[in-house]
Scaffold this motif. Sequence first.
Motif, short mmCIF file in Angstrom:
data_model
loop_
_atom_site.label_atom_id
_atom_site.label_comp_id
_atom_site.label_asym_id
_atom_site.label_seq_id
_atom_site.Cartn_x
_atom_site.Cartn_y
_atom_site.Cartn_z
N TYR A 1 3.24 -8.38 13.09
CA TYR A 1 2.06 -9.97 13.17
C TYR A 1 2.03 -10.48 14.40
N LEU A 2 2.94 -11.14 15.38
CA LEU A 2 2.48 -11.38 16.80
C LEU A 2 1.94 -10.55 17.39
N GLY A 3 2.06 -8.98 17.17
CA GLY A 3 1.54 -7.83 17.66
C GLY A 3 -0.60 -8.35 17.77
N MET A 4 -0.76 -7.97 15.85
CA MET A 4 -1.69 -8.15 15.20
C MET A 4 -1.81 -9.81 15.87
N ALA A 5 -1.44 -10.62 16.42
CA ALA A 5 -2.31 -11.81 16.78
C ALA A 5 -2.78 -11.95 17.56
N SER A 6 -2.25 -10.67 18.46
CA SER A 6 -2.69 -10.96 20.46
C SER A 6 -3.95 -10.04 20.34
N MET A 7 -5.02 -9.50 19.15
CA MET A 7 -5.83 -8.94 18.84
C MET A 7 -7.51 -10.17 19.75
N ARG A 8 -8.29 -9.42 20.37
CA ARG A 8 -9.32 -10.24 20.25
C ARG A 8 -10.67 -9.83 19.84
N LEU A 9 -11.07 -10.54 18.75
CA LEU A 9 -12.50 -9.77 18.22
C LEU A 9 -13.85 -11.27 17.96
N THR B 1 -3.43 1.91 18.85
CA THR B 1 -4.64 3.22 19.42
C THR B 1 -5.37 3.48 18.48
N GLY B 2 -5.62 3.86 17.08
CA GLY B 2 -6.38 4.55 16.49
C GLY B 2 -6.76 3.23 15.45
N PHE B 3 -6.58 2.28 16.33
CA PHE B 3 -7.08 1.33 14.73
C PHE B 3 -8.47 0.60 15.69
N THR B 4 -9.51 0.53 14.50
CA THR B 4 -10.87 0.25 15.54
C THR B 4 -11.73 -0.98 14.23
N VAL B 5 -12.15 -1.39 14.72
CA VAL B 5 -13.39 -2.42 13.54
C VAL B 5 -14.94 -1.31 13.74
N GLU B 6 -15.43 -1.04 12.92
CA GLU B 6 -16.43 0.00 13.35
C GLU B 6 -17.65 -1.20 14.44
N GLU B 7 -17.85 -2.02 13.48
CA GLU B 7 -18.85 -2.74 13.24
C GLU B 7 -18.98 -3.87 14.95
N THR B 8 -16.84 -3.90 15.83
CA THR B 8 -16.83 -5.55 16.80
C THR B 8 -16.18 -4.61 17.84
N PRO B 9 -15.93 -4.86 18.93
CA PRO B 9 -15.06 -4.01 19.98
C PRO B 9 -13.74 -5.27 19.60
N ILE B 10 -13.05 -4.53 19.59
CA ILE B 10 -11.63 -5.32 19.63
C ILE B 10 -10.72 -5.38 21.65
N ARG B 11 -10.22 -6.94 21.86
CA ARG B 11 -9.64 -6.69 22.74
C ARG B 11 -7.79 -7.04 22.69
N TYR B 12 -7.47 -7.31 23.59
CA TYR B 12 -6.10 -7.75 23.34
C TYR B 12 -5.61 -8.96 24.60
N ASP B 13 -5.41 -10.22 23.86
CA ASP B 13 -4.65 -10.90 25.59
C ASP B 13 -2.69 -10.13 25.54
N LYS B 14 -3.41 -10.08 26.93
CA LYS B 14 -2.25 -9.98 27.79
C LYS B 14 -0.72 -10.59 27.48
N GLY C 1 -19.62 -12.17 13.54
CA GLY C 1 -20.77 -11.44 14.30
C GLY C 1 -20.81 -9.74 15.32
N THR C 2 -21.29 -9.28 15.62
CA THR C 2 -21.04 -8.28 16.47
C THR C 2 -20.76 -8.21 17.97
N THR C 3 -20.33 -8.77 18.72
CA THR C 3 -20.36 -9.11 20.08
C THR C 3 -19.25 -8.89 21.01
N ALA C 4 -18.58 -8.52 21.80
CA ALA C 4 -18.00 -8.71 22.39
C ALA C 4 -16.74 -9.75 22.86
N PRO C 5 -15.55 -9.83 22.58
CA PRO C 5 -14.94 -11.10 22.61
C PRO C 5 -15.18 -11.27 24.02
N ALA C 6 -15.12 -12.40 24.82
CA ALA C 6 -15.38 -13.30 25.78
C ALA C 6 -13.73 -12.94 26.94
N SER C 7 -12.59 -13.22 25.86
CA SER C 7 -11.44 -12.83 26.73
C SER C 7 -10.89 -11.41 26.60
#
Length: 289
Positions: free
Chosen positions: A128-136, A68-81, A202-208
């Motif tokens: 690392y599986l939890g990291m793979a659930s990130m979408r950006l 929850t404290g992890f961010t990438v300044e240039e793009t939003p982050i999503r997670y695959d449920k 790029g800096t767009t939000a992920p589609a999923s």
Amino acid sequence: MQGTVDGFSYGLITPLVAYLMACLGGALGLRCTTRSMLVAQSWRPGWLALGSAAIGSGIWTMHFIAMTGFTVEETPIRYDKAMTFASLAVAVVMVGIGIFIVGYKGARGTALFTGGTITGLGIASMHYLGMASMRLDGVLEYHTLTVAASVVIAVCAATAALWAAGQVRGLLWSVGASLVMGLAVSGMHYTGMAALRVHLHGTTAPASGDSPAALLAPMLIGPLAFLLLAGVVVMFDPLMVMGRPTVVPVEQKPGIPAHPAVHRDSAHRLQFRPRRTVEHRAPRTPQNR
């Protein structure tokens, strides 16, 4: 384009809370492992399963609280449920395999090495599986040697924690083991995060995927409630503090009935043993000499 990664956007709050959750899950799970060594065979699988679920939930909760404290300044982050849930299942199953090995074979030798290795690999796999659930809008890249170091940290610390849990020496040993387990999870997590590089397209939000607030906050409620329930079960167990059986067997001699042993506390035990039968003879007189 290289992304600007910040793993401490809320300062030290998320690392400290994450570490405490890892210690809580480790304390409950390792205590259940210790408890399983003091019961009959029929009860052992239940205690080991409860311990596996507690440690796995603690690992998973620690990871995503930290994230929850992890961010990438240039793009939003999503997670695959689906993948996020899968990381929880992997943690519980792999940690369970390691704990069952130690629970049935003992915390020594080959069994300890095998159980600790599988448990450590479970911690790393969950991360690392939890990291793979990130979408950006980009890809995650890892430094190989740092990833290997994170896995070694997880395996060594998990092995040490299982060894301490197998000593069956009371509450303080379990607390110490849980601190080591929390160190294993947190150390592995932040070492793995140090290996991460984000290459952005790029800096767009992920589609999923769902946002961290929409996905992680509700998902954390379940594991937290389970850890609370497991804590209640463990705290009300009569061997929670003592770490030893409450009955001390009394040696029984042939032909003499044994009396039950009485337990005072973990340090002092009273045993009522049968008195020896003393034959009383009449005093010797001149008539019976």
